[in-house]
Motif scaffolding. Structure first.
Motif, PDB file in Angstrom:
ATOM      1  N   LEU A 238      38.615   3.830   6.961  1.00 62.96           N
ATOM      2  CA  LEU A 238      37.220   4.085   7.316  1.00 62.96           C
ATOM      3  C   LEU A 238      36.451   2.776   7.434  1.00 62.96           C
ATOM      4  O   LEU A 238      36.692   1.844   6.660  1.00 62.96           O
TER       5      LEU A 238
ATOM      6  N   GLU B 179      30.750   0.656   6.811  1.00 60.60           N
ATOM      7  CA  GLU B 179      29.446   1.331   6.885  1.00 60.60           C
ATOM      8  C   GLU B 179      29.582   2.809   6.500  1.00 60.60           C
ATOM      9  O   GLU B 179      28.718   3.359   5.829  1.00 60.60           O
ATOM     10  N   THR B 180      30.658   3.445   6.942  1.00 55.61           N
ATOM     11  CA  THR B 180      30.893   4.859   6.629  1.00 55.61           C
ATOM     12  C   THR B 180      31.099   5.034   5.129  1.00 55.61           C
ATOM     13  O   THR B 180      30.532   5.941   4.524  1.00 55.61           O
TER      14      THR B 180
ATOM     15  N   LYS C 230      27.803   4.708   3.409  1.00 52.64           N
ATOM     16  CA  LYS C 230      26.971   5.907   3.608  1.00 52.64           C
ATOM     17  C   LYS C 230      27.421   7.024   2.663  1.00 52.64           C
ATOM     18  O   LYS C 230      26.590   7.719   2.073  1.00 52.64           O
ATOM     19  N   ILE C 231      28.736   7.189   2.528  1.00 48.05           N
ATOM     20  CA  ILE C 231      29.277   8.219   1.629  1.00 48.05           C
ATOM     21  C   ILE C 231      28.878   7.891   0.192  1.00 48.05           C
ATOM     22  O   ILE C 231      28.441   8.759  -0.560  1.00 48.05           O
TER      23      ILE C 231
END
Length: 183
Positions: free
Chosen positions: A119, A122-123, A126-127
């Motif tokens: 991943l 940034e992802t 965010k999570i």
């Protein structure tokens, strides 16, 4: 199960002392490094824990090791107490409980994130932020990859599992079809 309760009691006792002393993080680091040392040095761990060796000799070995480590007086006493109460074998479990309790005290939760593919940073962030908002705690996220998930992610925070993997969705669909229900 009984061993877990014993380990939790010792961890809690150390945490209470740490809170009084204002040394929660100091003891956390010391306990972690001692635990890792004994886990990596199997011969040393055997020399201290093996009941076939004379108890006085084992205590001397532990005393010598503890004296050489740059530990706080409280942690040295704690380790010797564990030995004297024949609980030194629980050191790893005590450490795990202490780490979790110290995290809770700081308002930190550890979570794992398993994804089928790598991943983007940034992802992941965010999570982490979303989990932090949902739990009200600062989240430390350990990320792993498991191509067996096919797609999606699985997140664990303590006992809570959020499974959004395609593998699980396919398994659920298969069970639904086996029961003859419409999908």
């Amino acid at each position: 199960m009984k061993n877990m309760a014993i380990a939790r009691r010792y961890a809690k006792a150390l945490l209470l002392i740490a809170k009084e002393d204002g040394q929660t993080e100091t003891y956390r680091g010391e306990l972690q490094s001692v635990t890792e040392m004994f886990q990596q040095q199997k011969a040393l761990e055997q020399a201290v824990n093996n009941p076939l060796y004379d108890i006085d000799d084992r205590r001397r070995v532990l005393d010598t090791v503890v004296a050489k480590l740059n530990l706080s007086a409280t942690l040295k006493s704690f380790l010797m107490l564990l030995f004297d109460k024949r609980r030194f074998g629980f050191l790893g479990t005590i450490n795990e409980h202490y780490q979790k309790m110290a995290d809770e005290l700081k308002g930190v939760a550890r979570a794992s994130l398993v994804a089928a593919t790598e991943l983007p940073a940034e992802t992941i962030e965010k999570i982490r932020i979303t989990l932090s908002k949902k739990t009200g705690k600062d989240i430390i996220l350990e990320v792993e990859q498991d191509p067996g998930l096919i797609g999606g992610i699985v997140t664990r925070i303590g006992d809570l599992v959020l499974d959004g993997s395609i593998r699980t969705q396919l398994l659920n669909m298969r069970e639904t079809l086996k029961r003859g229900e419409s999908v």
